[in-house]
Write a protein that holds these residues in place. Structure first.
Motif, PDB file in Angstrom:
ATOM      1  N   VAL A 124       0.836  -1.194   0.000  1.00 62.04           N
ATOM      2  CA  VAL A 124       0.000   0.000   0.000  1.00 62.04           C
ATOM      3  C   VAL A 124       0.873   1.247   0.000  1.00 62.04           C
ATOM      4  CG1 VAL A 124      -1.723   1.343   1.293  1.00 62.04           C
ATOM      5  CG2 VAL A 124      -1.889  -1.163   1.212  1.00 62.04           C
ATOM      6  N   MET A 125       0.500   2.210  -0.841  1.00 59.71           N
ATOM      7  CA  MET A 125       1.067   3.549  -0.765  1.00 59.71           C
ATOM      8  C   MET A 125      -0.083   4.492  -0.449  1.00 59.71           C
ATOM      9  SD  MET A 125       3.283   5.754  -3.493  1.00 59.71           S
ATOM     10  CE  MET A 125       4.642   4.623  -3.277  1.00 59.71           C
TER      11      MET A 125
ATOM     12  N   VAL B 190      -3.961  -0.171   8.116  1.00 61.08           N
ATOM     13  CA  VAL B 190      -3.197  -1.167   7.364  1.00 61.08           C
ATOM     14  C   VAL B 190      -2.435  -2.069   8.333  1.00 61.08           C
ATOM     15  CG1 VAL B 190      -1.419  -1.518   5.611  1.00 61.08           C
ATOM     16  CG2 VAL B 190      -2.990   0.420   5.420  1.00 61.08           C
ATOM     17  N   GLU B 191      -2.614  -3.357   8.170  1.00 59.09           N
ATOM     18  CA  GLU B 191      -1.992  -4.305   9.085  1.00 59.09           C
ATOM     19  C   GLU B 191      -0.473  -4.260   8.982  1.00 59.09           C
ATOM     20  OE1 GLU B 191      -3.838  -8.179   8.622  1.00 59.09           O
ATOM     21  OE2 GLU B 191      -5.674  -7.211   7.961  1.00 59.09           O
ATOM     22  N   LYS B 192       0.173  -4.646  10.085  1.00 58.00           N
ATOM     23  CA  LYS B 192       1.626  -4.495  10.201  1.00 58.00           C
ATOM     24  C   LYS B 192       2.400  -5.351   9.205  1.00 58.00           C
ATOM     25  CE  LYS B 192       1.286  -1.711  13.749  1.00 58.00           C
ATOM     26  NZ  LYS B 192       1.589  -0.280  13.594  1.00 58.00           N
ATOM     27  N   ASP B 193       1.803  -6.448   8.735  1.00 57.34           N
ATOM     28  CA  ASP B 193       2.548  -7.342   7.840  1.00 57.34           C
ATOM     29  C   ASP B 193       2.486  -6.910   6.380  1.00 57.34           C
ATOM     30  OD1 ASP B 193      -0.190  -7.893   7.705  1.00 57.34           O
ATOM     31  OD2 ASP B 193       0.150  -9.970   7.089  1.00 57.34           O
ATOM     32  N   ILE B 194       1.843  -5.788   6.104  1.00 53.19           N
ATOM     33  CA  ILE B 194       1.698  -5.315   4.722  1.00 53.19           C
ATOM     34  C   ILE B 194       2.688  -4.187   4.460  1.00 53.19           C
ATOM     35  CG2 ILE B 194       0.122  -4.175   3.096  1.00 53.19           C
ATOM     36  CD1 ILE B 194      -2.184  -5.557   4.535  1.00 53.19           C
ATOM     37  N   PRO B 195       3.519  -4.309   3.411  1.00 57.51           N
ATOM     38  CA  PRO B 195       4.437  -3.206   3.078  1.00 57.51           C
ATOM     39  C   PRO B 195       3.664  -1.914   2.848  1.00 57.51           C
ATOM     40  CG  PRO B 195       4.968  -5.176   1.800  1.00 57.51           C
ATOM     41  CD  PRO B 195       3.670  -5.454   2.497  1.00 57.51           C
ATOM     42  N   LEU B 196       4.086  -0.835   3.514  1.00 56.34           N
ATOM     43  CA  LEU B 196       3.355   0.422   3.478  1.00 56.34           C
ATOM     44  C   LEU B 196       4.327   1.576   3.292  1.00 56.34           C
ATOM     45  CD1 LEU B 196       0.763   2.197   4.011  1.00 56.34           C
ATOM     46  CD2 LEU B 196       1.407   2.116   6.433  1.00 56.34           C
ATOM     47  N   LYS B 197       4.004   2.446   2.357  1.00 55.11           N
ATOM     48  CA  LYS B 197       4.735   3.692   2.184  1.00 55.11           C
ATOM     49  C   LYS B 197       3.747   4.834   2.351  1.00 55.11           C
ATOM     50  CE  LYS B 197       8.774   1.925   1.059  1.00 55.11           C
ATOM     51  NZ  LYS B 197       9.982   2.105   1.884  1.00 55.11           N
TER      52      LYS B 197
END
Length: 300
Positions: free
Chosen positions: A35-36, A50-57
């Motif tokens: 997710v960005m 957004v859950e912690k295990d999902i790459p997030l910018k």
């Protein structure tokens, strides 16, 4: 290639609700989302869902669609290099113009690694029916977000009467006859509807690929220059022949007598050239409506 969805919609329309539900559906299919998220404030309120295990910018206090475009490129490049994911979801701020946001997603550095499936715009249907209460500038942005969507979510339908529901859908279809309209509440959209979107070009090396728009207006194509150089005058002469429906171009153009391809940017008739001190790939991304009809003779 990584599938990319761009979630657009006015402030408070229900984009974040849609995001969380789509993430749930992706994970149920054993697909890994990244997710960005673009937010105007200093604090990442929406990103907390957004859950912690999902790459997030995150892009805080900035807009993907303006001065933040370079940062967006860097964030996407970082995700591609450092994260393992199948699908990238970009949620824009409610103040973002969809064409500007789409432009920021494209970069000649990684355009051939991304398959932008389309722009999904969430519409607050109650606000739509009362859009005359908005200022002209805000109302214009609201309508642009709708006009350029490949899929429209007519959201908050539970707040409307049956007659109002029919009026909202009829008017939205009139503004954007090319988009499929899904009537929904809480931003719910079936994943298969997203997966069926085919908005932009698949990229193949050493070819100019036309966008299979399937009656959708906004699309893109990637031009790769294979051993051909131009003068700036020759290139700009070609640019002047382009229709007004080409909104954006950016990339690296090989210019005669100059060691590295120059950075070229085009926006609504304005051209900019900048020297590049590294040897970048000679590629150009074009974004616009009916992009498959744009003449590119002599550039392959």
């Amino acid at each position: 290639m990584k599938d990319v969805y761009l979630f657009s919609g006015f402030l408070g329309s229900g984009k974040t609700s849609m995001l969380t539900d789509v993430i749930r559906q992706l994970k149920e299919k054993n697909l890994k989302p990244a997710v960005m998220m673009n937010e105007l404030g200093k604090l990442p309120f929406d990103s907390q869902v957004v859950e912690k295990d999902i790459p997030l910018k995150e892009m805080l206090e900035g807009c993907i669609c303006c001065s933040g475009a370079e940062k967006t490129e860097a964030q996407i490049q970082s995700l591609l290099l450092d994260s393992n994911f199948d699908v990238l979801i970009i949620e824009t701020t409610g103040a973002a113009h969809p064409v500007e946001a789409l432009d920021a997603v494209y970069s000649p550095l990684f355009a051939d690694q991304l398959n932008v499936k389309g722009i999904v715009t969430v519409v607050d249907t109650k606000l739509w029916l009362h859009r005359q209460t908005l200022t002209p500038q805000v109302r214009s942005l609201f309508m642009e977000q709708i006009r350029h969507a490949h899929l429209l979510l007519a959201n908050k339908m539970d707040l409307l009467t049956e007659a109002e529901q029919g009026q909202a859908v009829y008017e939205l279809q009139g503004l954007n006859p090319h988009a499929f309209i899904l009537q929904t509440t809480n931003g719910r959209v079936p994943l298969n509807l997203l997966e069926d979107l085919k908005a932009t070009a698949q990229v193949a090396k050493k070819e100019i690929i036309k966008a299979p728009l399937s009656a959708m207006q906004l699309g893109s194509c990637l031009v790769e220059f294979t051993g051909k150089e131009f003068t700036q005058e020759q290139f700009e002469e070609w640019v002047r022949t382009l229709p007004d429906t080409v909104y954006r171009m950016k990339g690296y153009v090989p210019i005669e007598g100059i060691k590295n391809p120059m950075l070229f940017q085009y926006a609504y008739g304005m051209v900019q050239w900048l020297p590049e001190y590294l040897k970048m790939p000679a590629k150009l991304v074009m974004i616009g409506e009916n992009i498959d009809t744009v003449p590119v003779i002599g550039f392959n």
